[in-house]
Design a protein around this motif. Structure first.
Motif, PDB file in Angstrom:
ATOM      1  N   GLU A 164       0.820  -1.214   0.000  1.00  0.00           N
ATOM      2  CA  GLU A 164       0.000   0.000   0.000  1.00  0.00           C
ATOM      3  C   GLU A 164       0.852   1.261   0.000  1.00  0.00           C
ATOM      4  OE1 GLU A 164      -3.695  -1.904  -0.296  1.00  0.00           O
ATOM      5  OE2 GLU A 164      -3.000   0.161  -0.630  1.00  0.00           O
ATOM      6  N   GLU A 165       1.918   1.220   0.783  1.00  0.00           N
ATOM      7  CA  GLU A 165       2.780   2.406   0.878  1.00  0.00           C
ATOM      8  C   GLU A 165       3.413   2.705  -0.487  1.00  0.00           C
ATOM      9  OE1 GLU A 165       5.745   2.013   3.954  1.00  0.00           O
ATOM     10  OE2 GLU A 165       6.885   3.673   3.049  1.00  0.00           O
ATOM     11  N   HIS A 166       3.905   1.639  -1.088  1.00  0.00           N
ATOM     12  CA  HIS A 166       4.531   1.775  -2.401  1.00  0.00           C
ATOM     13  C   HIS A 166       3.510   2.273  -3.420  1.00  0.00           C
ATOM     14  CE1 HIS A 166       6.907  -0.315  -5.858  1.00  0.00           C
ATOM     15  NE2 HIS A 166       7.305   0.933  -5.710  1.00  0.00           N
ATOM     16  N   ALA A 167       2.308   1.693  -3.354  1.00  0.00           N
ATOM     17  CA  ALA A 167       1.257   2.090  -4.296  1.00  0.00           C
ATOM     18  C   ALA A 167       0.920   3.571  -4.115  1.00  0.00           C
ATOM     19  CB  ALA A 167       0.013   1.230  -4.096  1.00  0.00           C
ATOM     20  N   ALA A 168       0.859   4.013  -2.873  1.00  0.00           N
ATOM     21  CA  ALA A 168       0.536   5.411  -2.620  1.00  0.00           C
ATOM     22  C   ALA A 168       1.595   6.330  -3.218  1.00  0.00           C
ATOM     23  CB  ALA A 168       0.401   5.646  -1.118  1.00  0.00           C
TER      24      ALA A 168
END
Lengths: 470, 366, 103
Positions: B96-100
């Motif tokens: 999720e962090e990477h996607a954000a």
């Protein structure tokens, strides 16, 4: 994984002999061999599903090989022999990477003996890529260990005693050899040959045996002739041969066509130097020994400390030389590991050095007769494929040279030659000579392809192993 | 004893040096390139040839987009097909962090004029059925592409030569001559060259060239690996990037290139490591499972050069009149190569650039 | 169909059949696919990607990759190194083949 002190790569005559000597000296030895059973190329054993019913029918090499393999096997409990082990790289510090049982493995060595052998020299000529055109080595493997004939009208073209051996194997197998086309001329210097042959009863008796075999079968033997073209639609149907001069250059107007369905090409062998090059050893170019070979001292040591090279991979000289070189390397490694004193090592190696010296005389004469001469590299036309993998013609390569490419790496960059799955094995040796000729240089002045791991294609699944993404 | 005289001498025949030579020569300058090995032998010839506009430092987007325009132009002008193709790039997001982060990047880049989209996992797999592994989604940039770097730099070198550029290979710089008036020339293993302008485009050796005149170039040399499969039937369209797990690209020839990220290295250690091969192959087998049926046939390394802020160094060298530098491209030099050349040529000839390069100044590190 | 097998000197293992481009070809335990094909008189094993030329076994020792065929659906497999197994499927590889089957 145990951590042995001497690792030997290759279980042909050189590798087996090295292991035997090292084990006798009390060294811990691991042998890595690509094949399922030891023997290398020349002493390759049959698949166990084949039952040998008449050993004599399998030829002299087979029987000689059995003896060596038996001696090697008798020491099995005192060493580690890992068959089905494909070495693909060398890594710091002193690591050998190999594939075994579908898994990537590593072993550390204190001393390393490389005994990889050699492979058939590729000589590009028009039609050499046609199905039914095989290397002599490949035909020999098919006949000896798969017990299949490559065709019904088999023509052998090439140079050297291996042609005679292969012809005999085919004849004994009930096959038809329509001719043996030998590039070398009448063995001019009989006296030199005879002197060299003194004391080499095995080699002489083999030669006589093979000569008798082809005479009895009335196989025509043509000297001073080479293959000029292989013709056919979807496979070879005709071979065109022609007479050559002393430089093996085709004499115009002497071409002849022979109907064939299999063409076995044997113009010598190329030492497999991929590992010695990857190890950083210094190499020199010696045409009479097959091309690039590692520089060695009299103990088979390369210029990299702790790394030895023995047998055909360090200069093509046949199985008897390979055996003695293997012994010397095994003894030297044992000495380096402190298992033998200098004096004891010298004593044990002395007979091998003596045999090498006596073999050398004959080898020099044979090599001089069969060293590939420039005419062989002039058979290809601009339309002939030189890099088989990437389908690059001589014309494209000459254009690259004219465009500034002056070594094999530049040719590779510009044309893709050498980028294929054979990793430059079947174009490199010819390119060496072609580039030299086009640039009026000596082959040794042409920088060969940079060594890169893996030295053989290796399955990604095997290299990947199991596990998570990391 | 005087040597050959040129308007500009460029040190290094990689993409940056050759590009600059090309544009300078087109502008009528007399240019000589000196190269210690052969054209494209180092980083340029050892990179995968990816041409990404997306996922760069924000300051880089204009130069990356300009480069794509130039690549297209160069391909049209080129006699040989150096395989520039716009096959797109898919950058996988792993959590999720990477996607954000990637989503924010997409917004920023779209605002900068780049066509790119964040798509979810299902859409990613529809676009690229051959990709797998635990990713959540991806950034798709359809106008990203690639080329064959050795052929590309060779093509550009030939074009440069046609405009009069002289390229000396096997020609190593031993001294950069500077007087009170600034640069006077370079001494090399093949002779002296006199010039009032020298461009340091020596890649991993640019710090060494800088040292010759006491100029500090704070860049770290790292070693990247590239691995190749045998030629495979076509099954991959876009380039697959992953940020953490390398990248995968199927060349026109069919070989799949597998990249393994740069790591700091002692000296100029070139040897391939077993660890790199093992890790890259593991990643390949998970992210592009079809590669499990393929073989590795070649592995080699190249050097990439990194700055602390991940921006390249381009511009004049302060306090040394006539000395310029174009180096340290943080692994992304090939992609922007032609634009680097165009801008450096502009800078040298007119003292201005159409795309601002202030962010790349050498003296930003002081 | 030809049978180029050599009869003297050895006895072969179990006989079975393999499928080559849909045709049944005899093979034996311990034989490589390449040998079984040559025994049947079949030399052409693939066609090249660029010039569409026929190729067959060349080096015979697993180094040249000229004998690459689609074996059990997987392309680029060396026939000279792969043992025949009962019922295995072998296809002439056209060019680079197709992952999961012949073109």
């Amino acid at each position: 994984m145990t951590d042995p002190m001497l690792v030997i790569i290759g279980a042909g005559p050189a590798g087996m002999a090295a292991a035997i000597e090292a084990v006798r000296a009390g060294v811990r030895v691991t042998v890595l061999d690509e094949n399922l059973r030891p023997g290398g190329q020349i002493y390759r054993q049959l698949d166990p599903s084949f039952t040998v019913t008449a050993p004599g029918a399998l030829g002299r090499d087979f029987q000689r090989g059995q003896a060596l393999v038996a001696e090697y096997a008798s020491l099995a409990s005192r060493m580690e022999h890992l068959g089905d082990s494909l070495v693909w790289g060398l890594f710091p510090e002193r690591e050998v990477a190999f594939l075994r049982g579908g898994e990537s493995q590593v072993i550390r060595y204190d001393q390393l003996i490389i005994a990889l052998g050699a492979y058939d020299r590729p000589i590009p000529f028009p039609g050499w890529t046609l199905p039914g055109v095989l290397t002599a080595g490949g035909a020999q493997r098919l006949v000896k260990t798969q017990r299949v004939l490559p065709g019904e009208r088999i023509l052998l073209v090439g140079t050297g005693p291996l042609q005679l051996a292969l012809a005999n194997q085919i004849i004994h197998a009930g096959g038809k050899v329509v001719g043996i086309v030998e590039a070398a001329g009448v063995l001019g210097n009989w006296f030199q040959l005879a002197c060299g042959a003194v004391g080499q009863w095995t080699l002489v008796s083999d030669a006589l045996h093979y000569a008798w075999g082809i005479t009895k079968a009335r196989v025509p033997l043509l000297r001073s002739h080479v293959i000029v073209e292989a013709r056919g639609n979807s496979k070879v149907e005709e071979a065109v041969i022609a007479r050559v001069d002393e430089e093996w250059r085709v004499v115009p107007g002497t071409a002849r066509t022979i109907a064939v369905d299999a063409l076995c090409v044997g113009y010598g062998f190329v030492p497999s130097v991929e590992l010695t090059r990857l190890a950083g050893c210094e190499h020199q170019y010696r045409s009479e020994l097959g091309g690039w070979i590692p520089v060695r001292d009299e103990h088979m040591g390369t210029t990299v400390s702790g790394v030895y090279a023995a047998g055909d991979c360090a200069g093509v000289a046949g199985s008897q030389v390979a055996l003695e070189e293997g012994r010397i390397a095994g003894i030297a490694a044992a000495c380096a590991l402190g298992r033998l004193s200098g004096e004891e090592a010298a004593r044990r190696a002395a007979p091998s050095h003596h045999r090498l010296r006596s073999l050398a005389r004959l080898r020099r004469v044979l090599d001089a007769i069969s060293v590939p001469r420039r005419g062989l590299y002039e058979l290809a036309t601009d339309d002939t494929v030189v890099c088989r993998c990437e389908e690059i013609t001589l014309g494209e390569i000459r254009a690259a040279i004219a465009g500034g490419a002056n070594d094999l790496n530049a040719i590779k960059r510009m044309t893709r030659s050498g980028m294929g799955t054979c990793q430059g094995r079947y174009c490199g040796p010819a390119l060496q000579e072609i580039v030299a000729r086009e640039r009026n240089a000596l082959p040794q002045e042409v920088v060969p392809l940079n060594p890169r791991p893996p030295i053989r294609p290796v399955s990604i699944a095997a290299l990947a192993g199991q596990g998570e993404l990391e | 004893m005087s040597g050959e005289a040129y308007d500009v001498v460029i040190v290094g025949a990689g993409i940056a040096g050759i590009s600059t030579a090309y544009f300078l020569a087109k502008a009528g300058q007399r240019v000589c390139v000196v190269e210690k090995s052969v054209i494209g032998h180092e980083s340029t010839g050892r990179c995968a040839g990816n041409i990404c506009q997306s996922h760069r430092h924000p300051a880089d987007l204009p130069i990356a987009m300009r480069a794509v325009q130039l690549w297209k132009q160069l391909l049209q002008e080129s006699e040989l097909d150096f395989e520039y193709r716009e096959q797109g790039n898919v950058r996988l997001a792993w959590n999720e962090e990477h996607a954000a982060k990637l989503k924010a990047m997409v917004e920023r880049e779209r605002a900068g004029g780049l066509e790119c989209y964040f798509i979810d996992r299902a859409e990613t797999r529809k676009l690229l059925p051959i990709v797998d592994g635990p990713f959540l989604g991806s950034v798709y940039s359809p106008t990203d592409g690639s080329a064959q770097p050795q052929l590309a730099v060779l093509s550009l070198a030939r074009a440069a030569t046609r405009f009069g550029v002289v390229i000396h290979e096997h020609c190593e710089v031993t001294k950069v001559r500077v007087t009170g008036h600034g640069v006077a020339g370079v001494d090399t293993t093949r002779g002296r060259f006199d010039t009032g302008t020298v461009l340091n485009a020596a890649g991993a050796w640019s710090p060494q060239i800088g040292q010759m005149v006491g100029v500090q170039i704070p860049a770290e040399v790292r070693r990247s690996h590239l691995m190749l499969t045998e030629r495979l039937p076509r099954f991959m369209g876009p380039v697959v990037s992953t940020d953490m797990y390398g990248y995968f690209r199927q060349a026109l020839s069919g070989n799949v290139l597998i990249g393994y990220a740069a790591r700091p290295v002692e000296g100029f250690e070139r040897r391939v490591t077993r660890e790199a091969v093992a890790i890259a192959m593991r990643r390949a087998s998970i992210i592009v499972p079809q590669l499990q049926h393929a073989s590795l046939i070649r592995a080699f390394t190249g050097f990439t050069v990194w700055t602390p802020d991940l921006l390249p160094i381009m511009g004049p060298v302060p306090h040394v009149k006539g000395l310029y530098v174009a180096a340290a491209f943080c692994g992304l030099g090939f992609a922007i190569g032609p634009a680097v050349g165009e801008l450096m040529a502009e800078l040298i000839v007119t003292d201005r650039t159409t795309i601002p390069i202030e962010a790349y100044r050498l003296d930003r590190f002081n | 169909m030809a049978d180029r097998r050599i009869s003297n000197g050895v006895a072969r293992g179990t006989a079975f059949e393999i499928l080559v481009d849909g045709r049944s070809i005899p093979a034996h335990e311990g034989e490589t696919i390449g040998a079984a094909l040559i025994a049947a008189g079949i030399h052409g094993l693939r066609h090249t990607a660029k010039r569409h030329e026929p190729r067959g076994m060349f080096c015979g020792i697993g180094l040249c990759y000229e004998c690459a065929m689609v074996i059990n659906g997987v392309p680029n497999i060396r026939a000279c190194q792969t043992l025949a197994t009962p019922g295995c499927t072998v296809e002439t590889q056209k060019g680079l083949g197709r992952l999961g089957g012949a073109e």
